[in-house]
Scaffold this active site. Structure first.
Site, PDB file in Angstrom:
ATOM      1  N   ALA A  19       0.815  -1.103   0.348  1.00 22.17           N
ATOM      2  CA  ALA A  19      -0.069  -0.056   0.068  1.00 22.17           C
ATOM      3  C   ALA A  19       0.904   1.358   0.232  1.00 22.17           C
ATOM      4  O   ALA A  19       1.903   1.388   0.564  1.00 22.17           O
ATOM      5  CB  ALA A  19      -0.956   0.051   1.274  1.00 22.17           C
ATOM      6  N   PRO A  20       0.532   2.375  -0.840  1.00 22.43           N
ATOM      7  CA  PRO A  20      -0.777   2.421  -1.469  1.00 22.43           C
ATOM      8  C   PRO A  20      -0.716   1.608  -2.907  1.00 22.43           C
ATOM      9  O   PRO A  20      -1.857   2.192  -3.593  1.00 22.43           O
ATOM     10  CB  PRO A  20      -0.937   3.985  -1.490  1.00 22.43           C
ATOM     11  CG  PRO A  20       0.580   4.368  -1.539  1.00 22.43           C
ATOM     12  CD  PRO A  20       1.274   3.597  -0.731  1.00 22.43           C
ATOM     13  N   CYS A  35      12.952   4.148   1.937  1.00 22.06           N
ATOM     14  CA  CYS A  35      13.232   5.425   1.537  1.00 22.06           C
ATOM     15  C   CYS A  35      14.145   6.568   2.570  1.00 22.06           C
ATOM     16  O   CYS A  35      13.689   7.656   2.915  1.00 22.06           O
ATOM     17  CB  CYS A  35      12.086   6.487   1.127  1.00 22.06           C
ATOM     18  SG  CYS A  35      10.804   6.293   2.502  1.00 22.06           S
ATOM     19  N   ASP A  73      -0.076  -9.768   7.069  1.00 20.86           N
ATOM     20  CA  ASP A  73       0.849  -9.099   8.220  1.00 20.86           C
ATOM     21  C   ASP A  73       2.244  -9.208   7.640  1.00 20.86           C
ATOM     22  O   ASP A  73       2.460 -10.444   7.555  1.00 20.86           O
ATOM     23  CB  ASP A  73       0.669  -9.350   9.548  1.00 20.86           C
ATOM     24  CG  ASP A  73       1.719  -8.556  10.453  1.00 20.86           C
ATOM     25  OD1 ASP A  73       2.634  -8.268  10.314  1.00 20.86           O
ATOM     26  OD2 ASP A  73       1.145  -8.224  11.633  1.00 20.86           O
TER      27      ASP A  73
END
Length: 442
Positions: free
Chosen positions: A261-262, A380, A310
């Site tokens: 996601a997203p 990131c 998960d």
């Protein structure tokens, strides 16, 4: 009206102080304020700029306060910071107007008794000539750069130590407005056709000079274009595009995206594969997976299959089934400061809780691979403990894996990178990213 814009900005900043993410708060709070386009733009500038420069602003304000601005009532602190930002950084706003409006704002926020304090502190700044002050550079270099670059001194020290000039250079440039990058949906159009189509819709776009099917867009409201509704592109930073590309996906393969996601990286993988094969797009949050499903439908992508899994637990039925796995884990985001200014206030010790989570997700992700399959770990952030230390530990503790050269554009354009590298804005213009490729050998 500018007063309404300032009030909306103050409310947004208060939401951030309560724990809201700046990008989400901006979209929600300003969107609900009923402002004109011009006032909304002004409010957005105030919010983003005040957050971005908060450490610098607080240092200037603290010199005129008996206790630090961070310990004042939140409404009072916001009024002082907003005014100081306008005084020091917005040439188009007269300094005295910034002071007067912030005193009024203080009253509108219910802090009538603090209006005199706000007025006195701000007029003290003006009497001093509104000159920015810093700690002594010789005796406190980290403090000097922390105030100058408006970033917690622990982050300054980390980047200086880990990456020397390269890390500090990213901090210097983190005030630059980030480009808007788009990923062309090659299932439906080409880069050249999309550039022409967007021009008709009031959006200037150009092809990235080094990354095929990546556009740099300027102007216009992209989400209101017919091109967006028709699924001709999705918004995605170029470094995130390169992370998906470095996995080197092939048509017909089975790929697992463990923190999808997203959905941007899953979409890019599917487009690279010609929508042939299957991408299991996992995320622990069913609500976040709605964005993945909606994006795939808009883009006309069938290969992406969202599922609530998960990342630290995994899906037992897929063990040993995947040709490639993308493991883009939750991280501190130090590579995204120019987009998320609230990260600037964090202390590196705040990130320690991420390390076991990241390692757990990586271990779980590795179990999906077939022998010979490729695992790409990415973040990131520019934090070595979240990057190099994680993959080094993984390889020490998992004899059935070894480094594999990075594929795709990064592997070709940066051959010196080998199997892992840091991308900064100097490489392709994108956010700071870490990429590491590994292969399952047994």
């Amino acid at each position: 009206m500018a007063g309404s814009a300032r009030l909306a900005a103050a409310r947004a900043l208060l939401r951030v102080m309560e724990g809201g993410y700046s990008n989400l708060v901006l979209e929600g709070t300003l969107g609900a304020a009923g402002l004109s386009f011009q006032d909304r733009a002004f409010a957005g500038t105030l919010v983003f700029g005040t957050l971005e420069r908060q450490i610098t602003l607080d240092y200037q304000l603290d010199r005129f306060l008996k206790r630090p601005v961070a310990r004042l009532d939140a409404e009072v602190a916001v009024c002082l910071r907003l005014a100081a930002y306008q005084i020091f950084y917005l040439d188009g706003v007269p300094a005295r107007a910034a002071v007067d409006e912030s005193v009024k704002l203080c009253r509108r926020l219910g802090k009538h008794s603090a209006a005199g304090l706000v007025n006195g502190v701000l007029r003290s700044l003006l009497r001093e000539g509104a000159v920015l002050r810093y700690p002594d550079r010789q005796t406190d270099p980290d403090g000097y750069d922390a105030v100058r670059l408006s970033c917690d001194r622990s982050i300054v020290a980390l980047l200086r130590q880990a990456y020397d000039g390269r890390g500090m250079g990213m901090l210097e440039r983190a005030f630059d407005k980030p480009p808007r990058y788009l990923r062309v949906n090659t299932l439906r159009t080409t880069a050249d056709r999309l550039v022409a189509r967007l021009a008709e819709e009031g959006v200037e776009a150009a092809c990235h000079p080094r990354v095929p099917d990546c556009l740099i867009a300027r102007g216009g409201d992209l989400r209101q274009t017919a091109s967006f509704r028709e699924g001709l592109f999705h918004a995605q930073d170029v470094s995130a595009q390169l992370a998906a590309d470095a996995l080197d996906p092939q048509p017909g393969e089975r790929i697992v995206d463990v923190c999808a996601a997203p959905g941007g990286k899953s979409f890019t993988l599917a487009e690279r594969m010609g929508d042939r094969g299957r991408i299991d797009a996992f995320d622990r949050s069913p609500s976040r997976l709605e964005a993945v499903a909606g994006g795939a439908a808009r883009l006309g992508i069938a290969a992406v299959v969202p599922a609530a899994v998960d990342g630290t637990v995994g899906e037992p039925s897929l063990l040993g089934q995947a040709d490639r796995v993308l493991c883009d884990v939750p991280c501190s985001g130090l590579g995204t400061l120019r987009r998320k200014p609230d990260i600037r206030f964090k202390n590196v010790h705040d990130f320690a809780g991420l390390l076991p989570l990241q390692y757990g997700i990586l271990e779980t992700a590795a179990r999906y691979l077939k022998p010979g399959g490729t695992l790409l770990y990415s973040t990131c952030t520019l934090h070595p403990e979240e990057n190099e230390a994680i993959v080094d530990r993984f390889l020490r503790e998992h004899a059935g894996f070894q480094p594999r050269p990075l594929g795709g554009i990064v592997g070709r354009a940066l051959p010196q990178a080998g199997w892992r590298t840091i991308l900064t804005d100097e490489d392709f213009g994108g956010d700071g990213f870490f990429l590491a490729a590994m292969m399952r050998t047994a």
